[in-house]
Design an enzyme around this catalytic site. Structure first.
Site, PDB file in Angstrom:
ATOM      1  N   THR A 771      -0.888  -0.122  11.344  1.00 43.52           N
ATOM      2  CA  THR A 771      -0.374  -1.297  10.643  1.00 43.52           C
ATOM      3  C   THR A 771      -0.182  -1.065   9.158  1.00 43.52           C
ATOM      4  O   THR A 771       0.654  -1.722   8.534  1.00 43.52           O
ATOM      5  CB  THR A 771      -1.330  -2.488  10.851  1.00 43.52           C
ATOM      6  OG1 THR A 771      -2.625  -2.153  10.355  1.00 43.52           O
ATOM      7  CG2 THR A 771      -1.415  -2.838  12.325  1.00 43.52           C
ATOM      8  N   CYS A 772      -0.961  -0.178   8.566  1.00 36.93           N
ATOM      9  CA  CYS A 772      -0.818   0.052   7.125  1.00 36.93           C
ATOM     10  C   CYS A 772       0.498   0.741   6.792  1.00 36.93           C
ATOM     11  O   CYS A 772       0.944   0.712   5.646  1.00 36.93           O
ATOM     12  CB  CYS A 772      -1.985   0.878   6.601  1.00 36.93           C
ATOM     13  SG  CYS A 772      -3.544  -0.012   6.608  1.00 36.93           S
ATOM     14  N   PHE A 773       1.086   1.406   7.800  1.00 35.82           N
ATOM     15  CA  PHE A 773       2.324   2.141   7.544  1.00 35.82           C
ATOM     16  C   PHE A 773       3.500   1.592   8.334  1.00 35.82           C
ATOM     17  O   PHE A 773       4.589   2.170   8.317  1.00 35.82           O
ATOM     18  CB  PHE A 773       2.124   3.625   7.907  1.00 35.82           C
ATOM     19  CG  PHE A 773       0.918   4.244   7.264  1.00 35.82           C
ATOM     20  CD1 PHE A 773      -0.208   4.542   8.002  1.00 35.82           C
ATOM     21  CD2 PHE A 773       0.908   4.495   5.902  1.00 35.82           C
ATOM     22  CE1 PHE A 773      -1.320   5.088   7.417  1.00 35.82           C
ATOM     23  CE2 PHE A 773      -0.212   5.047   5.307  1.00 35.82           C
ATOM     24  CZ  PHE A 773      -1.334   5.341   6.073  1.00 35.82           C
TER      25      PHE A 773
END
Length: 805
Positions: A771-773
């Site tokens: 999710t961070c990327f």
């Protein structure tokens, strides 16, 4: 030779963003360690470990020593790729140096861990400026007292101001250490209207008096002193706080002919330098006279031209021919105002009586100091839109101008995409630099709302502009942006849930939420705290470019923007009353008194009908043809504000704790909703167009069979709900940014396009999200049926939460 230090932000999967490691030997790996510390037990490195929910203030440990580690480059890692390792008790990301290869040993230097101070205080007590004590708010004292988070200080060098400026010494103050403050932790103190953070000495304890010398507050450096650029900050935060601009503001002179029909001292409106302005006709002027005025105009420094493309001192103008309310600049003081004009450009003066077609009001919030320095209080009232004003400049906490009137006026005329981008740039300039402190918000998932309220409501206004990192206690997830996305969505979903008793679904649209006038019944002791909390969360989300879960009724966005509220807004509050009042307006005034109405309204509270006076003595005041307009106005004010005044006041106070009102003047209420909630529908063509392909898909891109099957399933087989679930699985939110997938944000707040990353097929492999990327690792499935089965199972059975690789 070692590679030059990179300024690109390369956080790991839900990793916190920190400075890169310094080069050692011939290599320069970059790393991003998560913070695992706060108040409580201290580790061997001198870092206190977090052992409970709360808000923690993070600052750098300047006394620690860097640590050296040696790591082996894993297999399948190419130069400039990143890999994750443990260094001591921390997880760091290392960038493979150019010229290196798998199996080679490299040495990295890791700076000391962050020292974490426990800044978690008790929840600040709200101050009731109106004095009715509703909802547990404390009535404001004539001289506001400080809570344990701040205190009154005694000036012990008051005579120093008499010294010449060049010989002036810093002023010293006596401060009593508040209860609950530990040695080494910080606490806020108010000094001459300015909040400063004081660090408790190691040998001090609560109740002791210490002497402090606060830093000077300067809008500009003294003569002969050069302004230094701080290079010791994380690359991500350098980009966040040092936002470059090619614009400047210059003062230009305009000449205008007083139009026909305008009398001395009467205002008239025109377009000057591309912006709407209102000018008062001088007392000694008449129609046909030429007058001059000065106006700040935004200039592009690249070509040194005004936004309208003219560079002359005296410019022509044109009158706007549109009717209705429009935002304008008052030349006399540069403030933004609302005006209504006819087609000849003449300003329409409002009448004395309320008119459902033309009257408009704006929520005017008067800020006041509260009993606790962390929480302002205020008085909210409805005032005619024509007399409402907003400052046209934005200043930081030191009084320095960050945004000028000319720049805001220019942005007001830009397309929505450009306005949204400008807002994010401006908020980054207003944010507190990373090295000056950031916050860690620690919550328990099973007690999310309560922990979040206590953490956020313990913060001061300056803390609201710091970078926040989130931790769900007991989980492995480490925040580099992904947890922040989830927190904003979950906490707004929880507080806007109709079952909470604070909010109700709108009568006309079940997706829109309106304030429950009886919220005090549901939460008799602290219902107002939740509205202040939600205001802060919404403001912080807008400040950081995050999305929230839940749409509000339209008129609440108007309150946030200082936008005119009209009679038609009643329809979203109560459609039946709205229609009944319109029918009454159509009646013959002489027939009104036969209806036997008085100045009261009825409301239902827990199934019981109550009568409420619309004005003092309303039960005894009969409605007739002479006071009918007054009756309609009183009813309008009651429904739009009076019955929910305390809740709206706290909502706005929290919202303005983060976002200054002047920068909101560039949006209308529809754009604000889009900014905060994202696009309501997923555009598949836009999604496909703004997708990157990496890993095994790098060469073939969308032509690869797994990619083709993926898009066929999502486009042809998934409905909107499944697409939203898929988007939430991959990005941490089901919403799309206001400007579409082309500006999808990653963990660092920068654009990270949706990415399909092809990985080798393993037995029983499932797609995996980062999710961070905004990245989906998609195995090289051999059939479309297998891809559909694994993908559908992953997005429908994966619980909300994060796991490390």
């Amino acid at each position: 030779m070692g590679a030059a230090p990179s300024t690109q932000n390369r956080p790991g999967n839900r990793m916190s963003s920190y400075p890169g490691a310094r080069p050692q030997m011939q290599h320069n790996p970059s790393w991003r360690p998560p913070t695992q510390a706060s108040s409580g037990n201290r580790s061997s490195s001198g870092t206190a470990t977090i052992n409970g929910p709360g808000a923690y203030s993070i600052s750098r440990n300047a006394t620690g020593s860097p640590q050296l580690f040696r790591v082996t480059i894993p297999q399948n890692i190419r130069p400039n790729q990143e890999f994750q390792v443990y260094a001591g008790n921390r997880i760091v990301r290392v960038r493979c140096p150019p010229g290196s290869r798998p199996g080679q040993m490299v040495q990295i230097e890791v700076p000391p861990e962050d020292l974490v101070h426990n800044a978690s205080q008790t929840v600040a007590v709200l101050t009731d400026a109106e004095g009715d004590g509703g909802g547990g708010a404390v009535r404001m004292n004539s001289q506001a007292r400080m809570s344990n988070a701040s205190q009154t200080i005694n000036n012990i060098s008051s005579q120093q101001h008499q010294q010449p400026q060049q010989q002036q010494q810093p002023q010293a103050y006596n401060v009593v250490i508040p209860a609950g403050v530990r040695p080494g932790s910080t606490f806020p103190v108010s000094v001459n209207g300015r909040t400063v953070q004081v660090q408790c000495p190691q040998n001090a304890r609560p109740g002791m008096t210490v002497r402090i010398v606060p830093p000077p507050s300067m809008s500009s450096p003294p003569p002969g002193v050069q302004s230094a650029t701080n290079l010791n900050r994380p690359p991500e935060e350098m980009r966040r706080s040092e936002v470059q601009t090619n614009r400047r503001t210059m003062l230009q002179t305009f000449e205008v002919v007083v139009p026909q029909g305008v009398r001395p001292n009467q205002p008239f409106s025109l377009i000057a330098g591309g912006q709407r302005v209102m000018v008062n006709c001088p007392a000694n002027a008449k129609p046909g006279s030429r007058i001059r005025f000065n106006l700040p105009v935004s200039v592009d420094e690249k070509n040194d031209k005004t936004e309208s493309g003219h560079g002359s001192v005296s410019q022509s103008f044109k009158y706007d021919t549109e009717d209705g309310w429009t935002r304008s600049t008052r030349v006399s003081d540069g403030k933004f105002i609302w005006i209504r004009m006819d087609r000849d450009g003449k300003v329409i003066q409002e009448g004395d009586k309320f008119d459902i077609e033309t009257s408009a009001y704006v929520g005017n919030l008067q800020f006041l100091e509260g009993n606790d320095i962390r929480m302002r209080t205020g008085r909210l009232s409805l005032m005619p839109a024509s007399v409402y004003t907003v400052d046209s400049t934005v200043k930081d906490e030191h009084g320095r101008e960050v945004v000028g009137q000319g720049e805001i006026s220019t942005i007001q005329r830009k397309p929505f995409n450009e306005k949204a981008a400008w807002l994010q740039r401006t908020c980054k300039k207003l944010g507190v630099p990373w090295e000056e402190g950031h916050m860690r918000i620690c919550v328990r998932r099973e007690n999310l709302l309560d922990d979040s309220v206590k953490a956020v409501m313990s913060l001061g206004r300056q803390d609201m502009k710091k970078t926040w990192r989130f931790e769900f206690l007991g989980e492995e997830g480490i925040d580099a942006g992904g947890l922040a996305k989830e927190w904003f969505l979950l906490v707004t979903q929880a507080i806007l849930d109709a079952d909470s008793g604070l909010w109700l679904s709108s009568t006309g649209n079940q997706m829109l939420m309106r304030i429950n006038p009886a919220s005090e019944v549901s939460c008799p002791e602290d219902h107002l705290i939740y509205f202040r909390f939600l205001g802060r969360v919404l403001g912080k989300a807008l400040f950081e470019g995050q999305l929230v879960s839940g749409h509000l009724v339209q008129y609440l966005y108007k309150y946030m923007l200082g936008w005119p509220i009209t009679f038609d807004d009643l329809e979203s509050v109560d459609p039946d009353i709205y229609e009944n009042l319109k029918k009454l307006m159509a009646m013959n005034p002489d027939e009104i008194e036969y209806l036997c109405l008085d100045f009261t309204a009825t409301q239902s509270l827990l199934g019981e009908t109550q009568q409420v006076a619309l004005c003092p003595g309303g039960e005894e005041k009969e409605v007739n043809g002479d006071n009918f307009n007054e009756y309609i106005e009183c009813y309008f004010r009651y429904l739009m504000l009076d019955r929910i005044k305390a809740q709206v006041t706290e909502l706005l106070l929290g919202f303005y704790d983060v976002v200054p009102e002047p920068i909101l003047t560039v949006f209308d209420y529809q754009e604000l909703e889009i900014m905060m909630c994202g696009l309501p529908k997923i555009n598949m063509d836009d999604w496909k167009k703004n997708t990157l392909y990496t890993g095994n898909f790098e060469g073939t891109k969308a032509r690869s069979n797994p990619c083709k099957w993926f898009w066929e399933i999502v486009t042809d087989e998934y409905d909107q709900e499944m697409r939203a679930r898929l988007l939430q699985f991959i990005t941490g939110t089901s919403g799309v940014p206001s400007r579409g997938f082309s500006v999808l944000q990653g963990s660092d707040g920068n654009i990270k396009l949706f990415t399909l990353n092809g990985i080798d097929m393993r037995p029983n492999a499932f797609p995996k999200a980062h999710t961070c990327f905004n990245r989906l690792d998609l195995p090289m499935y051999k059939s479309k049926a297998m891809l559909r089965e694994k993908l559908t199972y992953a997005i429908t059975n994966c619980q909300t939460g994060f796991h490390l690789e």
